[in-house]
Scaffold this motif. Structure first.
Motif, short mmCIF file in Angstrom:
data_model
loop_
_atom_site.label_atom_id
_atom_site.label_comp_id
_atom_site.label_asym_id
_atom_site.label_seq_id
_atom_site.Cartn_x
_atom_site.Cartn_y
_atom_site.Cartn_z
N SER A 288 0.83 -1.16 -0.18
CA SER A 288 -0.06 0.11 -0.05
C SER A 288 0.96 1.23 -0.05
CB SER A 288 -0.91 -0.02 1.22
OG SER A 288 -0.09 0.19 2.52
N TYR A 290 4.02 1.66 -1.66
CA TYR A 290 4.41 1.96 -2.79
C TYR A 290 3.36 2.24 -3.59
CZ TYR A 290 9.04 -0.09 -1.60
OH TYR A 290 10.36 -0.37 -1.01
N PHE A 291 2.22 1.67 -3.62
CA PHE A 291 1.21 2.29 -4.61
C PHE A 291 0.73 3.71 -4.09
CE2 PHE A 291 -3.57 3.04 -4.61
CZ PHE A 291 -3.87 2.70 -5.96
N GLY A 292 0.59 4.27 -2.63
CA GLY A 292 0.30 5.37 -2.52
C GLY A 292 1.36 6.47 -3.15
N GLY A 294 3.72 5.99 -5.36
CA GLY A 294 3.80 6.08 -6.87
C GLY A 294 2.57 6.87 -7.49
N LEU A 295 1.45 6.67 -7.22
CA LEU A 295 0.29 7.35 -7.69
C LEU A 295 0.26 8.75 -7.17
CD1 LEU A 295 -2.32 7.32 -9.24
CD2 LEU A 295 -3.47 6.71 -7.06
N THR A 296 1.13 9.10 -5.97
CA THR A 296 1.23 10.42 -5.79
C THR A 296 2.16 11.19 -6.65
OG1 THR A 296 0.84 10.20 -3.44
CG2 THR A 296 2.16 12.09 -3.87
N VAL A 298 2.62 10.34 -9.78
CA VAL A 298 2.18 10.51 -11.07
C VAL A 298 1.43 11.68 -11.12
CG1 VAL A 298 0.80 9.74 -12.77
CG2 VAL A 298 2.36 8.15 -11.61
N LEU A 299 0.73 11.84 -9.90
CA LEU A 299 -0.37 13.02 -9.81
C LEU A 299 0.37 14.35 -9.58
CD1 LEU A 299 -3.29 11.61 -7.92
CD2 LEU A 299 -3.16 12.08 -10.18
N PRO A 335 -2.70 15.79 -5.59
CA PRO A 335 -1.70 14.74 -5.78
C PRO A 335 -1.25 13.90 -4.55
CG PRO A 335 -1.03 16.83 -6.88
CD PRO A 335 -2.52 16.99 -6.05
N PRO A 338 -3.59 10.00 -2.69
CA PRO A 338 -3.35 8.75 -2.48
C PRO A 338 -2.35 8.36 -1.45
CG PRO A 338 -2.82 9.60 -4.85
CD PRO A 338 -3.27 10.57 -3.95
#
Length: 584
Positions: A288, A290-292, A294-296, A298-299, A335, A338
């Motif tokens: 979770s 790395y997902f948060g 990573g998405l942050t 990108v945004l 941004p 996430p």
């Protein structure tokens, strides 16, 4: 008469502070002469050089004036560093004192001699500075052939912690009088727990005082920042530099309070992180995270490139029903949103860790009592206990039984149990129980001692949870209030700037000399205010994590929520003020 009394009190305070400072120099690991030669003398030389440079450099006074302040900072740091170092060492000794004494009591109830108790604890790296002190006691006995009571008495005069010094002194007197270590520690258990509770509660009281001071300072700085935004419309001064200076002071004060709260918070971690034994919950938190993040990232790229025009894709593209441009605060908070994912996952896992802590005292007491009554092994007893309801701990107890029943080495089986629980207290007390049983200790006595100590720790932790809850309410409230004040001032100035009135009234009064909106760069000031509310959200979330003693990732949850509160309040405030003034 009162003046003479005040002067005497002041002289006494100064004398005590000087003596305390000199004492810290004497207790340094480095010899005083060496410290003076390599630290103090260079700092004095640096102070003199900065003072000379302030006079000879051909620079404006505003640039020359801070130069000797830098030298003064280096000199004061060198003077008071031993005091700070001694204070940190004292805090390290007090942090784990009650755990060390509980461990010592458990070892003293076994069949090993008293010196072996000290040697065993001296090898426990978990106790940090306490282990070093016990190691020094062992060295005095083994290397210099001193008696244990003499070694304890000698170290009691050297340790900076009053609690440890008193413990060593009383222990030396008791053993010198012929009383056994086991009897003394069992007798002193209640007193030691009371002393620990007093120190813990004192730290929480200090945090309460610090929260009141923080509230007062933040409100003062909020008013200062609002004045810095609004007053230039009357004075005609450059508002950007004024607002930037107040923001820097605001951030500095918040950072100072965060560091103060971190130093005052009692050491009581919730989580246990064994590097060699990963668990399912740890893997879930990592994924979770790395997902948060990573998405942050990108945004964040989309947000920045959309704002500066490098990309035709903006944040509004991904939000149905919203047309670009978005209000500026949302470009900052969307941004980072996430990050709430790992924060939420961690928060749920932490609640389960705390729930296991609540069940552990009854489990360890039942285990010890049943082992003593049945005169059997832990594996045989767990075959019955695994069917009992221990809440979130039930599955862990069942897994412990299975590992022991599979003939896995008991130490490894218990360490897998503590690794799955992920609780600092469960790991610490389980190690004590395991070591006590391996050395022939009475399981019923061990279970009762551990259960009593852990229950007291949980009671104190409950008080800490209450303190962290009030802090959360304070921080969320003051975040909304300060953001509301910031953007009221900004929107009032913005509306005045957009009125477009003819400020020359023709009546001989040049209103343009009184109201001067042309000095404002509204988008830049709004950007600076968004920077300060985001930084404030970050520091506030760090304060919450520091006070509650939880996992670092728990910071993300509060950071995102505080950032969204600030963004929504800022947007609503601008809309509200603009609507009212437009109607008026």
């Amino acid at each position: 008469m009162s003046t003479d009394s005040s002067d005497a009190t002041l002289d006494l305070t100064i004398s005590e502070n000087i003596q305390s400072l000199l004492k810290s120099y004497r207790k340094m690991q480095m010899p005083m002469g060496q410290y003076v030669s390599f630290i103090m003398v260079p700092s004095v030389g640096f102070l003199i050089v900065t003072g000379i440079l302030a006079f000879v450099l051909p620079l404006p006074m505003s640039i020359r004036l801070p130069i000797p302040l830098l030298g003064m900072l280096a000199f004061l740091s060198a003077v008071f560093y031993p005091k700070i170092l001694l204070s940190q060492r004292k805090r390290q000794l007090n942090n784990r004192f009650h755990l060390m004494v509980t461990h010592m009591t458990i070892l003293a109830t076994t069949k090993i001699d008293r010196m072996e108790v000290f040697r065993t604890l001296a090898e426990e790296d978990e106790y940090g500075e306490l282990a070093n002190e016990l190691r020094r006691v062992v060295e005095l006995v083994d290397t210099w052939n001193q008696s244990l009571d003499d070694a304890l008495r000698r170290r009691s005069n050297e340790v900076p912690s009053d609690t440890l010094s008193d413990f060593f002194e009383r222990l030396a007197y008791t053993m010198g009088a012929g009383q056994s270590l086991r009897k003394y520690l069992l007798t002193e258990q209640e007193q030691i727990l009371e002393n620990y509770a007093t120190v813990y509660e004192s730290s929480l009281d200090n945090l309460e005082v610090m929260k009141d001071l923080y509230l007062s300072m933040v409100l003062s700085m909020t008013f200062a920042l609002v004045f810095a935004v609004v007053l230039p419309v009357l004075t005609g001064t450059e508002p950007t530099m004024t607002v930037s200076a107040v923001i820097l002071l605001y951030i500095f004060i918040q950072t100072a309070f965060f560091l103060a709260m971190r130093s005052l918070s009692p050491y009581d971690p919730v989580w246990y992180h064994p590097e060699s034994k990963p668990s399912a919950v740890e893997s879930k938190i990592t994924r979770s995270f790395y997902f948060g993040v990573g998405l942050t990232a990108v945004l964040m790229v989309i947000s920045v490139t959309g704002i500066i025009g490098l990309s035709p894709i903006g944040l509004a593209t991904f939000i149905p029903g919203i047309s670009d441009p978005l209000p500026l605060p949302f470009y900052a908070v969307i941004p980072v949103t996430p990050l709430i994912v790992p924060g939420f996952v961690l928060n749920r896992a932490e609640k389960r860790v705390k729930a296991r802590d609540q069940e552990y005292p009854s489990f360890i007491r039942a285990l010890g009592t049943t082992e003593a009554v049945k005169q059997s092994t832990s594996s045989d007893v767990l075959s019955t206990l695994r069917n009992k309801d221990f809440g979130p701990l039930t599955n862990n107890v069942d897994d412990l039984y299975k590992r022991l029943n599979m003939r896995i080495e008991p130490t490894e089986a218990w360490r897998y149990f503590t690794a799955d629980c992920r609780s600092y207290l469960i790991q610490t007390f389980s190690e004590m129980y395991l070591m006590g049983r391996e050395m022939g200790g009475d399981p019923q006595l061990l279970g009762e001692l551990i259960s009593e100590n852990m229950n007291r720790s949980l009671q104190l932790r409950e008080q800490r949870n209450q303190a962290s809850t009030t802090l959360i309410g304070l921080l969320y409230g003051i975040t909304a209030a300060s953001t509301f004040a910031f953007f009221i001032g900004l929107e009032v100035v913005n509306v005045i700037s957009e009125l477009g009135l003819d400020l020359d009234t023709g009546a001989g009064i040049d209103v343009g000399q009184i109201i001067q909106p042309d000095v404002y760069n509204i988008p830049l000031i709004e950007f600076l205010l968004i920077v300060v509310i985001m930084f404030s959200a970050m520091l506030s979330s760090l304060m919450v994590r520091t006070v509650d003693g939880g996992h670092k990732i728990n910071t993300y949850l509060h950071f995102v929520l505080l950032a969204w509160i600030s963004a929504l309040v800022a947007t609503f405030t601008r809309w509200l003020i603009n609507t009212f003034l437009a109607v008026g």
